[in-house]
Scaffold this active site. Structure first.
Site, PDB file in Angstrom:
ATOM      1  N   LYS A  23       0.913  -0.876   0.200  1.00  0.00           N
ATOM      2  CA  LYS A  23       0.166  -0.303  -0.040  1.00  0.00           C
ATOM      3  C   LYS A  23       0.702   1.166   0.147  1.00  0.00           C
ATOM      4  CE  LYS A  23      -4.794  -1.468   1.838  1.00  0.00           C
ATOM      5  NZ  LYS A  23      -5.478  -0.653   2.653  1.00  0.00           N
ATOM      6  N   LYS A  70     -12.543  -7.355 -11.947  1.00  0.00           N
ATOM      7  CA  LYS A  70     -13.827  -8.128 -10.361  1.00  0.00           C
ATOM      8  C   LYS A  70     -14.606  -7.301 -10.760  1.00  0.00           C
ATOM      9  CE  LYS A  70     -12.779  -8.728  -6.415  1.00  0.00           C
ATOM     10  NZ  LYS A  70     -11.582  -8.842  -4.547  1.00  0.00           N
ATOM     11  N   LYS A  93     -17.300  -2.260  -7.000  1.00  0.00           N
ATOM     12  CA  LYS A  93     -18.211  -0.717  -6.335  1.00  0.00           C
ATOM     13  C   LYS A  93     -17.733   0.005  -7.126  1.00  0.00           C
ATOM     14  CE  LYS A  93     -15.144   0.004  -2.935  1.00  0.00           C
ATOM     15  NZ  LYS A  93     -14.185  -0.544  -1.048  1.00  0.00           N
TER      16      LYS A  93
HETATM   17  P1  AMP Z   1     -14.760  -3.850  -0.993  1.00  0.00           P
HETATM   18  O1  AMP Z   1     -15.592  -3.644  -0.328  1.00  0.00           O
HETATM   19  O2  AMP Z   1     -13.621  -4.633  -2.317  1.00  0.00           O
HETATM   20  O3  AMP Z   1     -13.560  -3.954  -0.037  1.00  0.00           O
HETATM   21  O4  AMP Z   1     -15.095  -5.893  -0.789  1.00  0.00           O
HETATM   22  C1  AMP Z   1     -15.362  -6.509   0.368  1.00  0.00           C
HETATM   23  C2  AMP Z   1     -15.428  -7.516   0.428  1.00  0.00           C
HETATM   24  O5  AMP Z   1     -16.267  -8.373  -0.480  1.00  0.00           O
HETATM   25  C3  AMP Z   1     -13.814  -8.007   0.081  1.00  0.00           C
HETATM   26  O6  AMP Z   1     -14.160  -9.454   1.274  1.00  0.00           O
HETATM   27  C4  AMP Z   1     -14.062  -8.282  -0.843  1.00  0.00           C
HETATM   28  O7  AMP Z   1     -13.038  -9.614  -1.257  1.00  0.00           O
HETATM   29  C5  AMP Z   1     -15.421  -8.770  -1.248  1.00  0.00           C
HETATM   30  N1  AMP Z   1     -15.693  -8.788  -2.375  1.00  0.00           N
HETATM   31  C6  AMP Z   1     -15.435  -7.538  -3.059  1.00  0.00           C
HETATM   32  N2  AMP Z   1     -15.106  -8.049  -4.900  1.00  0.00           N
HETATM   33  C7  AMP Z   1     -15.856  -8.915  -4.809  1.00  0.00           C
HETATM   34  C8  AMP Z   1     -16.209  -9.964  -6.143  1.00  0.00           C
HETATM   35  N3  AMP Z   1     -16.411  -8.826  -7.119  1.00  0.00           N
HETATM   36  N4  AMP Z   1     -16.190 -11.300  -5.861  1.00  0.00           N
HETATM   37  C9  AMP Z   1     -15.842 -11.684  -5.147  1.00  0.00           C
HETATM   38  N5  AMP Z   1     -15.566 -11.296  -3.304  1.00  0.00           N
HETATM   39  C10 AMP Z   1     -15.854  -9.691  -3.446  1.00  0.00           C
END
Ligand code: AMP
Length: 336
Positions: free
Chosen positions: A113, A199, A202
Site C-alpha cells: 500500500k 472483478k 463498487k
Molecule cells: P471491497 O469493498 O472491495 O473491499 O470488498 C468487501 C468484501 O467483499 C471483501 O471481503 C472482498 O473480498 C469481497 N469482494 C469484493 N468484490 C468481490 C468480487 N467481485 N467477488 C468476490 N468477492 C468480492
C-alpha cells in the site's frame, strides 16, 4: 469456549460480489461454527487512507444494513462498529508499546500500500496491523477466519500477544489469548458483467457491470440480459469455458448461488445458448436477492433502526472487552 471474530471495512455500492465473496460466508459461520461470533465494521481502519467523512458514515450504515439483510442475526451474533467501542483504539495504543517497528516494516500489505511513498503515508496505515491485533486480543478471541493476505497480520497479533504476556504478565495469568487462524470456506470471485477479466467492483463507473443489493427485480433482470457474452453455446464441462471469461463468470454466479459446481451447472445447461441461460440466471438472482434487497432498502431508510442495532452490539462488546482492557492497563502499571 470458542470465540470467532471477523471484521470488514465499510463500503458502499454493495454488490453480488460482496455477497457471494464475503457476506454469505459470515452468515453461514453463524450456523457452522460453534461458540460465540463477533462481527465488526472496521471504520477506524478506514481512516488510514484518504477518505471522505460523509461517505464513511453512509457506508458504515449501508454495510450494517447489508449484513442484517443478508442474514446476520443480532440476537445470536454480535454486530458493531469499532468507533463505538473506544477500547479498540485504547488497546491499540497500549499494544504500540510492545509492537516493534521492524515487525511492522516487514508487513507485505504495508509495503504494497505504501509503495515508493512511505514517507507520505499516514501513521495509521503503518500501525494498521496493531489495531487489528487490538481488535482480536480485546475479546480473548480464539479463532479468526483469515484469507491468505491476512495471515501475516494474524501472526503479528500472536507475536504481540506473546511478547506482551512475556514482558508484563505472569505465566499462569496471561493477559491475552493467542488467536488461531482458520481458513474460511473458498468464496466465489465474481467478475464484472461487462468484462470477465475484471472483478465486479463498487468503483466500476458502469452500473451495468455489477448487480447491487439495492437493485429491484427489473434492474437485476436487465443487467443479466445485457451482460457481455459470446455467441457460442455453453459447453458441457468446465474445461470448455477456458478462454471464455464472461461465460465462465455467469456460470460461476449460477453455481455459487445454487451451491453447485460449475460442472454440475453445465451438466444442466450444456449445449444451450445464452438465450436460455440468461433468463434462468436472471430468475435465480431475482428470487435469491428479492428478500435481501427488500430488507436492505427498508433498513437503509431507517437510520434509527440501524443505529440502534450498532449501539446494542457496541454496548455488549464494551462489556465483553472491559476485563481484558483493564488487565492490560494494570499489567503496564498504568494508574486509572
Ligand atoms: P471491497 O469493498 O472491495 O473491499 O470488498 C468487501 C468484501 O467483499 C471483501 O471481503 C472482498 O473480498 C469481497 N469482494 C469484493 N468484490 C468481490 C468480487 N467481485 N467477488 C468476490 N468477492 C468480492
Amino acid at each position: 469456549m470458542m470465540r470467532t471474530l471477523s471484521g470488514i471495512q465499510p463500503t458502499g455500492n454493495l454488490h453480488l460480489g460482496n455477497y457471494l465473496g464475503a457476506i454469505r460466508n459470515w452468515v453461514r459461520m453463524q450456523d457452522e461454527m460453534p461458540g460465540e461470533k463477533l462481527y465488526f465494521l472496521a471504520d477506524l481502519h478506514a481512516i488510514s487512507m484518504p477518505h471522505v467523512p460523509a461517505d464513511l458514515t453512509a457506508n458504515t450504515r449501508a454495510m450494517t444494513a447489508a449484513l442484517v439483510a443478508c442474514g446476520i442475526d443480532t440476537d445470536r451474533s454480535l454486530l458493531f462498529n469499532q468507533a463505538r467501542v473506544p477500547a479498540h483504539a485504547e488497546l491499540q495504543w497500549l499494544l504500540n508499546g510492545t509492537a516493534r517497528m521492524g515487525w511492522l516494516n516487514r508487513m507485505t500489505q504495508w509495503k504494497d500500500k505504501a509503495g515508493k511513498n512511505r514517507e507520505g503515508q499516514s501513521v495509521a496505515l503503518f500501525g494498521y496491523p496493531v489495531l487489528q491485533a487490538a481488535d482480536v486480543l480485546l475479546y480473548q478471541t480464539t479463532h479468526v477466519p483469515v484469507g491468505e493476505d491476512q495471515k501475516q497480520h494474524l501472526e503479528l497479533a500472536r507475536d504481540i500477544a506473546q511478547k506482551f504476556n512475556n514482558d508484563f504478565a505472569s505465566e499462569d495469568a496471561p493477559v491475552f489469548t493467542l488467536p488461531e487462524a482458520i481458513t474460511p470456506p473458498q468464496a466465489a470471485r465474481i467478475m464484472s458483467l461487462r468484462d470477465g477479466s475484471k472483478k465486479m467492483s463498487k468503483s466500476d463507473p458502469s452500473e451495468m457491470s455489477r448487480i447491487e443489493l439495492a437493485d429491484d427485480a427489473d434492474t437485476v433482470m436487465k443487467k443479466v440480459k445485457k451482460a457481455k457474452t459470446d455467441p457460442e453455446p455453453l459447453p458441457s464441462e468446465a474445461k470448455g469455458l477456458v478462454g471464455r471469461p464472461e461465460a465462465l463468470n455467469l456460470v460461476t454466479i449460477y453455481a455459487a448461488v445454487t451451491d453447485k459446481t460449475v460442472d454440475a451447472v453445465l451438466g444442466e445447461f450444456g449445449g444451450e445458448g445464452f438465450g436460455k441461460f440468461k433468463p434462468a440466471l436472471g430468475e435465480l438472482l431475482v428470487e435469491t436477492l428479492r428478500p435481501i434487497s427488500t430488507r436492505f432498502n427498508e433498513l437503509l431508510g431507517d437510520r434509527e433502526a440501524l443505529d440502534a442495532i450498532l449501539a446494542r452490539g457496541a454496548s455488549h462488546a464494551r462489556e465483553l472487552g472491559r476485563p481484558t482492557l483493564d488487565a492490560a492497563y494494570t499489567a503496564l502499571g498504568l494508574v486509572r
